[in-house]
Each structure stands twice: as structure tokens, then as C-alpha cells.
Design a protein around this motif. Sequence first.
Motif, short mmCIF file in Angstrom:
data_model
loop_
_atom_site.label_atom_id
_atom_site.label_comp_id
_atom_site.label_asym_id
_atom_site.label_seq_id
_atom_site.Cartn_x
_atom_site.Cartn_y
_atom_site.Cartn_z
N LYS A 222 3.73 7.42 -4.95
CA LYS A 222 5.18 7.52 -5.01
C LYS A 222 5.85 7.66 -3.66
O LYS A 222 7.07 7.58 -3.57
N ASP A 223 5.08 7.89 -2.60
CA ASP A 223 5.67 7.96 -1.27
C ASP A 223 5.62 6.62 -0.55
O ASP A 223 5.78 6.56 0.67
N HIS A 224 5.39 5.53 -1.30
CA HIS A 224 5.37 4.20 -0.72
C HIS A 224 6.46 3.32 -1.36
O HIS A 224 6.84 3.53 -2.51
N GLN A 225 6.91 2.37 -0.58
CA GLN A 225 8.03 1.52 -1.00
C GLN A 225 7.72 0.06 -0.68
O GLN A 225 7.14 -0.26 0.35
N THR B 146 7.39 6.15 2.73
CA THR B 146 8.71 6.80 2.81
C THR B 146 8.63 8.16 3.48
O THR B 146 9.67 8.72 3.87
N SER C 166 14.38 -3.75 -3.32
CA SER C 166 13.52 -2.69 -2.79
C SER C 166 13.15 -1.75 -3.92
O SER C 166 14.02 -1.33 -4.71
N GLU D 67 10.48 1.65 -5.16
CA GLU D 67 9.51 2.70 -4.84
C GLU D 67 8.40 2.68 -5.87
O GLU D 67 8.65 2.49 -7.07
#
Length: 556
Positions: A267-270, A211, A259, A261
Motif C-alpha cells: 500500500k505504500d507504492h503507487q 509513497t 494514478s 495506489e
Amino acid sequence: MVFIKGYYQFEKDLLTEYQDKTEEITSQLNLRLFKRVVFDNALSTLAFDYYQHIYNPNNKHVTKEKSPLSSLEYNTRYDGLLGYFQVDQDGNFNSPVWPDFIRDTQSLITAQDDDETIKRKSLVSKLYTITAKSNELKALINNKLSVNNEKFLLLSDVPGHLVFYRVVHVNNIQKLQGYVIDVSAYLNNQVKRMLTTVQFNNTIAITLKSTLTGSDKGYFIYQGNAQSQATITQAAITPGTITQPMQLSPVYSQRAINSHELRWPFKDHQLTYSTSKFILPTAATYNLGLMMLLMLGIVIGCYGFYRLGVKQLKLAEQQLNFVSSVSHELKTPLTSIRMYSEMLKSGMVPSEQYKLDYYDFIHSESERLSRLIDNILQLSKLNQPQHSVEAHYTKLSILIDMIESKVSSLLIKSDFKINISSEFEQPERALLLVDLDAFSQVVINITDNAIKFFDSDKIQDYTRKKIDIHFKPDPKNKDFIVIEFRDYGDGVSAEQERKIFELFYRGGSELTRSTQGTGIGLALVNELVLAQQGTIEAQRMSPGLSIKIRFKSKRQ
């Protein structure tokens, strides 16, 4: 309209099911990722050197052994893990796989190195190069590792990698220990493993992207089969250009599912789930199936109405038989009573003995009529909602005396004996929840039924002209007492055993029946027992019949 609505409802339910599954996948994945980090917190602070000095308290010797982390296999035991490292306050870098400090990687590997040494030096060099890119790590070293955290924290300023670190004291020296993870390799492996734990009917595409950068990191295609075994493969992607990044093939992204997270430390991936058009039954098959269900419903409904009609006809027949039986039960004794009373009134009976016999007969028939009328009145009361039986706790000894007094006239007239026994040493301390009038009616009806259906013409053994009444604790529930009424007559058939407590039921044919009865005696017994919060059951014996009644009880 019903067919169309059913079709779209099925599709909606399938989408909801898939959304629930994707939530479960993401939740389990987050839990697994977090456990992986927590697990490494248990690593010993002494294990980050190539050698460990272990003290043996038995011989008081210190031995030098290789650290468990010095194994190359341990450093790469799961996909994405690159290895472990350690840095002291002066910036000296080492790893458990290599015993010496590393200053640079230029001349680390030499021509004289064997394969094992090359692998170890390559791993150390890779770890050194990656950690050297972290400005946050450099800041910690410049501050002489002034912080102190025994749990692993995260340095996330190295693109594509996660650097976990902790600052601890090793032999009174402040050191930074950590390990490096390749984000893409690690997450790809974990996502694949989690996808094998679920079952989808459709082919599902999973997109893993960052993200922060917005660029896609990986694509997966889930394909299930009839054996509930999943195949997870890397997706075919459309090559990207400078202006347009790589994209998933449009065939897999026609329908978005969900979708989610990921949580710390990713936590910066989805994760995004999508599929092609849902695989649903064809319209014809679905309509045919629905029509079959409707036809089945119609057939079941018709059968239900048929069974209801048969039941009503059977009830009507039983009611007619009941009217006929009651008429006979009333007319026959009344005719006899009238005849004998007229003879006595007119003085046609000169013998005193005959007069006494006629008086006894009139009295006996009057009692039978009273019992019949009481049964009918009692049954009508039980069918009224406002009627209720008032049950109270009564001593067992009082109930035993009541039984003997209530059935004595029936027993004497029919030359029957009654045997009352109890497993209670102190009957006056055992209390049963009963209504005295209803209990009396129950005892009289069961006794009268046993005497009435004892066929003395066929049973030559007159020792069987008896009724056993036994009181005992309920073996299944200590809060109940069982009263068993056992006779030794001809007994009943299996069909009669199932129907013996049905209203208006009388075994055999109305045309050939020789015994008296209206079919309400035991039905009334059943209703009275239920009204007193008890239970009743009949059991065929050899010979005779056993009726077991359970009442609530308590001890004084």
C-alpha cells in the motif's frame, strides 16, 4: 466547429478508455498480489525444516524425507521471492534449504563446499542478514514468540524488502515461520505480467514508486503493435544527482493518464500512467471521414424519402384499385338485384321455378353485399383507437359448432365440403381466448376467400373442392392452440405469400383479374386475429394454401 469538437471528443473518449484500462490493470494487480500472500497460508508448518517426518498408517513406520521447501527452485520459483526461514523461541535461525541452525554468516561458506552447497549457504546467509535487520522480529523473539497467528502477517521495517511471518506450534514448540520478498523485483515482474494482458494504441509509460520515500523504484514502457502484441521494456531514465533524483524521459510524460495506489501488502507504492501526445488521425483524414459520413447520411436520407414516396404512391394506387373494386362489387349485384326484383314485381315471370331461382339469386347477392359492407365497417372500426375487441375464453366445442353454422350457406351454394378435425379428446375442456363476432368474421372471410379463388375451370378434380379445418396444440407453446385452414385450390406464389395479408393487396393485374374481391378480406382477418392477441401466417402447400392461426388457450 463540428470538426474541432469531434477531434477533441475523440481525444477525450480515448483518454477515458485508457483510464478504464489502467483501473482494470491496477485492480487485477492488487488481486494477484493479495492471492500470492493468501496462497502461502496453505503451507504446512512441518515444511519449514530441511527434513519432514512422515507417518505411514499402513505399516506404522515413520520415514524421514526432504521438505518440498528444501528445493532451491521452489524458493525462487517467481521473481522477487528470496526464500523461506524459521526461528524458534531462543532465536535459533534455520531455513528449509539448510538443515543446521545459523548463528552468523562469517564462516558459513568454506573452500570445501561444492556448488550446490554454496548456493544453499548463500541463500541462508542472505535470508539471515535481511531478517536480522528487522527490529520488529527481534522484539517478537525477545518476547519468546508470545503471539499466536496462523496466518502470515507483515514486517515492513526492512528497507526494500517485505518479511511475512506467522507464529505456530510445531511439535508443541512455538516457532516463527516466514519468507522474504524483494519488493522491487517482485513488483516489477508483476507489473510486466499485467501489462501484457491489455492493449493500448499509444506508447504508455508506467512509473512505480514508493509513497513513503518519494523515490522512483522502476519505469516501464508499453509499446503495442498491429498484431495486438505488447512489448514491455525498462524505460530509459535520466541519471539522477544528489539534489535531483532519477526522472523519466520527458517524451513519455507529456500527458498524464491516471494514478493508482496499490493495496496491502504494497500500500505504500503507487502506479502512475502517462504517455506522449495521443496518436489521433490527422485533421485532413478526420475531416474527410466526417464529410464522407455526412454524405452517406444524405444519401441514406434521400433513399429513405424515395422509399417513402414509392410506398405512398403504391398505397394511393391500391386505394384507387380498392375504390374501383368496391364500386364494381356494389354495382354488379345491385344491378342484378334491381333487374330481377323489377321482373318479379311486374309479373313477367310466370314460372314458379324461375321465381324461386330469382329469389335465391337475390338472397345470395344480398348476403355477398352484406359481407362486403361488414368487412368495410369492421375495418374502419379497427382503425379507430377507441375500438377494442373483447376476447373471452370460449369452449372449443362451441367454436366448432359456430364454424359449421356460419359457413354452411357458403358451402352449399358453392358445392364445397368442410372437414373439421381436432386432436383434443375433450373439446369442451379446451378454451380459446376469442371474441365470438370477430372469430366468426375470421372464419367467414377465410372460407369465402378459399371458395372465391378456387378456379373450377382449370381444376378438374372436384374432390379438391373442400376445406380442412384442424385444431391442434401449438408444439412451440403449450399455452396456445393452432387452427389450420387448408384449401386445395391453385395456391399462391411466393410474392403473394409475403403480401397476402396487406391491405388492398390483390394478386395479379386489375385489367385481367376475373375473380371478385376488394383486397380487404384477409387484411381484416389479420387485424382481427391480432386484436384477439393471436398470430397468423400463410404457407404455400401442394396443392392449395394453409393459413395457421394461433390463439391463447387454457384447460379446464
